[in-house]
Structure formats: C-alpha cells, structure tokens
Design an enzyme around this catalytic site. Structure first.
Site, short mmCIF file in Angstrom:
data_model
loop_
_atom_site.label_atom_id
_atom_site.label_comp_id
_atom_site.label_asym_id
_atom_site.label_seq_id
_atom_site.Cartn_x
_atom_site.Cartn_y
_atom_site.Cartn_z
N LYS A 75 -0.48 -3.84 0.79
CA LYS A 75 -1.31 -2.66 0.59
C LYS A 75 -2.37 -2.58 1.69
O LYS A 75 -2.91 -3.60 2.12
CB LYS A 75 -1.98 -2.77 -0.79
CG LYS A 75 -2.81 -1.58 -1.23
CD LYS A 75 -3.30 -1.83 -2.65
CE LYS A 75 -4.24 -0.75 -3.14
NZ LYS A 75 -4.70 -1.02 -4.53
N SER A 151 -4.58 2.62 -7.60
CA SER A 151 -4.64 2.82 -6.17
C SER A 151 -3.45 2.20 -5.41
O SER A 151 -3.29 2.44 -4.21
CB SER A 151 -5.94 2.24 -5.60
OG SER A 151 -6.03 0.85 -5.80
N SER A 175 -5.34 -0.63 -11.09
CA SER A 175 -4.61 -0.17 -9.91
C SER A 175 -3.27 -0.84 -9.67
O SER A 175 -2.52 -0.41 -8.80
CB SER A 175 -5.49 -0.32 -8.67
OG SER A 175 -6.58 0.58 -8.73
#
Length: 478
Positions: A75, A151, A175
C-alpha cells in the site's frame, strides 16, 4: 504458467509450486504483471510499479520463507520501500523517497514476497473509500460503479480481481476490514502491538493503527502474521504470540465458543437490511457449527469513540507543522484535499487537555470492552452499515465539511469497525454473504485482546463450512 492457472492458487499454494520447482519466481512475476496489465486499467488499483526492485531481488536470490517467489503489492501508505516514493495518496508527498526499508518491509522481503507495485489509497488514509485527488478513484471489481472501500481499497480491488493472491494493508478505523467486506475478501486486523511499527515510530496514531494483509484465504492471513509478528528493536511494547503458530491455529477446530451478536450500531446509524441479514445468517451458521450464540453487545457511549478519534486531528496538525518542514514540504490547498486541511486546522486548536481527553476515552473504552470479553469469546456484527457506496458519495475535497462532520460522515458507512481500533483488540471481516444484487457483504467478528488465535480458528472453520473463494467478480484476471 497461464493466468487461469495462476489465479487458482492462494499465496501459500503458489509458494508450494516454487518449492517443488514447478514454477520459478520470475515466471510468477511475469504472469502477475500480465494480470495487472490486463485488469488494472479498469480498476486503478495499482498506481506505481516496483518491477525493477522485484527483478533485482530475484536476481540476488530470494530468501527461503513461507512465501518465496509469491507476487505481492504494498500500500502507498504506512510502509517505506527503499528508493521508492511513499506518496500516502497525497500530492504533497509524491517526491518523498525513502532511503531504506522500514521493519515491516524488511519482514515482507524475509518472507520471500516479491513486491511488484504500490496500491492506491485515499489521502493519508483519511477516508473509508479510495478516491484521492492525487491518483483518482479505485473501482470495485464486483461493480465498478461502487467503491472497493478504503483506505486499503487499491489492495482489495487488486486481490479480488486476482492480480495478486494477497496484498498489504493497514487499519486505523477499519481500513483492512472495510475493503475486505466490499470485495469478498478475508481481512484480519491483528491485536495492537503484534506487528512492528519501527524504526521511525513506536506507536502509530496512539496505537489505533496496525498493518497486516488482505487475502482470499484464511491460511494466507495466518501464515503472513506468523512471518511479520514480533517486536522490533526499541518497540515500546509488544503482544506476545502463543505456543502454536497462527497457521496452526487457523487449521485447528475452535471448540465451542460463546459468541455475542448484534446488528444495531452504537451511533444510531441505520443498518441496511442486507447487512442485518448477513449477521443473522452468520449467527445461524455459528449455531449450526456448535457455538453458543447470544444476542448481546457492550453498551458503548459512541461519544467516547468520537472523542478518541480526535487523535487524527492532532496527529495531522503535528505532521504538517513539525514533520513536513523538515523535508521542505509546504502543506496547502494546492497539495492537500480540503478535509485534510480542515482536520489539521482543528488539531491546531486542540489543547493538552483535549489530547488527554482522547487518551482517557481510549482507555475507558478498552476497559469496557475488556469486561465484555470476559463473558464472550467473540462479538459478531455487520462490518459495514450499508452496501458498498457509489464513488463520489464521500468527497474528501469538500471545503464545507467540518473536521467533526467529516468523521461523522465516514463513520456512517463504517459504523462498527472503529471501536476495535480504539481498544486494540483483534477483529476480522469474513466474506459470508452476497446481496440480492450481487455485492459482497462481510460480517465482523471482534475478540478479546491478544486472542487473535481464537478468531483465526473460527475463521478457518467458517471458511470450510461456507467457502467464498469460488466466487469471482466481473472484472477479474483470466
């Protein structure tokens, strides 16, 4: 190896092929790259390539680990990769290049993973959908007119679409679990202190944040936790693992558990009928598997959760006023989204007393939940209050929204997950339900502090009883 063959395996399955010399890491890298090229244009899940880094790692010789040669994605937030920008979903940080791997990336490499790229994330993770101004929205492979969540939305879309078998994520308010629910994936948020945060930070976002992975199989999640768990040098605290590996736990029967369940939110936010149905069906399945299932929930004052999450305001004020100047970075309307600036400005107005209120709320909630989990092994709720929402529903670049108003808006969607970042206990989203119109609906289990093992045993049992990996989205590598 053909893409159709590649997508049939989870990460441990691919690693086994490498060990048996039926496929090489280079071949896996090539087929994964082709899968990314095939479906990423429709999804915008992968925003930058680490192919050169991956090729260097393979040439140098990969370490012998549980995932040697397995393609992976990290990520673009919360992890440092040497020689690579960490943009954090923001225009402000696009040129900020790390000089070294952080501890988590070091452990990913040690596990044998081959990281091919970085996934999309909302700006600084301050949204529960993935639509940053810096890179544009990520689409849900099940329905591109819906969000994959956030996220870790880029990670979820990539794994669901079979670009890679699993991908890195992190979790401050859900997330990992939110996008897992949106994309028919398994997502475990480990206990606070289980995964290292060094060498720069000792406690990320007052302990609310932790890193792990989004997977299609429970065993991949468990095996990766084995690979990354444990303290690093200078850790202020850590959560010790038990006598058995997490992979062994995931393969073991859970015994008869006492599971509480509720489908009502603590904030009073209405819950979609499909999310309620998912909980009822999951409760019935748990009962069929021999568990004691009881309608119950901890009586939580949601206002304390709202107070606890004011730590986001102070954290970002500190980042922009103290950290950014060290790198010559100027935070402003041209480099940051409106709600990011609004939250930082609210943080500047916080006093030391306000910050102490955050810590008191955090610790009071932890004590309340700790008491609840002396009576129950797990708490079952919906993961989300509604189905995956259309892109644009949560506009982080809206200057009319206040800081508190923005938190309330994102918690209307993610009404259940944030509580378990406050107290730090393990929690997971399990993909047990599909809506009538074909959207994934996860159910959420939280457990007692440090008892990740019980959740993994339960998850392994649920996966056997109601397997989910045969379901494939419309946008999928093949």
């Amino acid at each position: 190896m053909k893409i159709s063959e590649y997508t049939a395996f989870d990460a441990l399955g691919l690693a086994e092929l490498v060990r048996r010399r039926e496929v090489t890491p280079s071949e896996l890298m090539d087929v994964a790259s082709t899968a990314i090229e095939q479906v990423n244009p429709a999804l915008n899940a992968v925003i930058s390539s680490l192919r050169d880094d991956a090729e260097r790692a393979i040439r140098a010789g990969l370490p012998e680990g549980p995932f040697t040669g397995v393609p992976y994605l990290v990520k673009d937030l919360g992890i440092l990769v040497a020689g690579t920008p960490t943009g954090m979903g923001s225009r402000l940080f696009q040129g900020l290049v790390s000089s070294a791997d952080d501890e988590l990336m070091t452990r990913f490499r040690r596990a044998g993973l081959v990281s091919l790229g970085k996934t999309n994330t909302p700006e600084l993770g301050l949204n529960v959908v993935t639509e940053p101004a810096a890179h544009g929205p990520t689409r849900n492979p099940w329905r591109p007119d819906r969000t994959p969540g956030g996220s870790s939305g880029g990670a979820a879309a990539a794994v669901a679409a079979r670009m890679v078998p699993m991908a890195h994520g992190n979790d401050v308010a859900g997330s990992i679990r939110i996008p897992s629910s949106c994309c028919n994936l398994f997502g475990l948020k480990p206990t606070r202190g289980r995964v290292p945060t060094g060498p720069i930070e000792g406690e990320v976002l007052m302990g609310f944040a932790t890193d792990h992975v989004l997977t299609r199989s429970v065993r991949d999640s468990a095996a990766l936790l084995d690979a990354i768990a444990g303290p690093d040098a200078g850790a202020p605290y850590f959560t010790a693992s038990g006598p058995r590996s997490f992979l062994e736990e995931a393969r073991s029967p859970p015994g008869r558990l006492r599971i509480a369940f509720t489908d009502a939110s603590w904030s009073g936010v209405p819950v979609h009928d499909e999310c309620k149905l998912a909980v009822r069906r999951a409760a019935a399945l748990c009962e069929q598997l021999g568990h004691e299932v009881v309608p119950a929930r901890p009586e939580i004052a949601w206002e304390k959760v709202r107070i606890a999450f004011r730590m986001l305001l102070s954290y970002h004020a500190h980042m922009f006023d103290r950290v950014c100047p060290l790198y010559g970075l100027a935070a402003g309307r041209g480099t940051l989204e409106a709600t990011t600036l609004t939250m930082a400005e609210a943080g500047r107005r916080m006093s030391a007393v306000d910050l102490h209120d955050v810590l008191v709320a955090r610790d009071q909630l932890a004590r309340q939940l700790g008491q609840f989990f002396t009576q129950f092994d797990a708490l079952l709720t919906p993961t989300l209050a509604t189905l995956p929402i259309p892109p644009g529903t949560l506009d982080a670049d809206d200057p009319t929204v206040s800081a508190e108003g923005w938190l309330d808006r994102i918690f209307e969607f993610a009404a259940f997950t944030p509580l378990f970042n406050v107290n730090g206990s393990p929690a997971m989203s399990v993909p047990l339900h599909m809506s009538a119109d074909g959207l994934p609906v996860g159910v959420h289990f939280a457990g007692r502090y440090a008892d990740d093992a019980t959740l993994l045993r339960l998850a392994g049992q649920l996966e056997q009883a109601a397997p989910w990996d045969k379901r494939r989205p419309g946008i999928c590598a093949k």
